[in-house]
Scaffold this active site. Sequence first.
Site: not given
Length: 280
Positions: A36-37
């Site tokens: 996600g990051h």
Amino acid sequence: MLIYTKIADLRAFLKEKKSLNHTVGFVPTMGALHNGHISLIEASKKACNVTICSVFVNPTQFNDKTDLERYPRMPEKDARFLELANCDVLFLPSVDEIYPKKDETIFDFGFLDKTLDGKHRPGHFNGVAQVVKRLFEIVGPDKAFFGEKDYQQVMIIKALVKQMGSSIEIVSCPILREADGLAMSSRNTLLTSEEREIASRIPKLMLDAKKIVKEKSISAAKLFIEEETKKVSIMKLDYFEICDAETLEEISEINSQKKAIALIALFVGKIRLIDNLLIS
Ligand code: AMP
């Protein structure tokens, strides 16, 4: 990839890049990085010449001390992950570097920080605004990238840059999910395998709730979530609300003119997870 722990060193690097008219993209995180990051890093790399990622577990946004102590920290692994993603700079400051003296700033975001997570985690968004303002002042990015998993946070950050009179563009990026649909989160690493299994029910509950909103009503969907979470002893619902996606005001009926969003926060064991889903 360059790694800086001191503001002065990062500033010297940025000064040189800005003198060459390079655009700067910034991805603030609390580490324990996952894909996600990395999706935010990729968005920044596409849009800007230089990408800076910060990893800083910000003490002022934790209203619960045990939650802060328990928060996963793995800077070496994060550095390797960022290197693989071709991030240009990792900024890894200490608490003293970010807060040489206690930050007493009190922000007012009106209704935005008094509802949902603002109501359930008093002081949380004030702490988020303190650290993001400080980081924005250090990095001075052209664009900053935030995930829609923290939907309310994106709205707070947009309000913050307005209050700062800043020209930083806030780019919101879609939620990345695990194969079973669970929203990726650093906190997922803290779940036991039994809790992880239970947590995987959250996205399905949200999809079912969306269906109930469409076929019946918002109140039926809320009742459904309350009852389903009550059935599982290690699940404890913090809130489930359906809100106007632009204002976060709770709504009681779907209106075709306005976007609605369902937002949930719940504990699985001791771990608090959040998720959201656009309804219309
Ligand atoms: P955190 O490290 O949890 O503070 O998150 C740093 C940034 O990554 C925030 O802008 C989050 O919204 C974003 N983020 C966290 N999880 C996800 C995800 N599953 N998909 C997209 N962005 C995410």
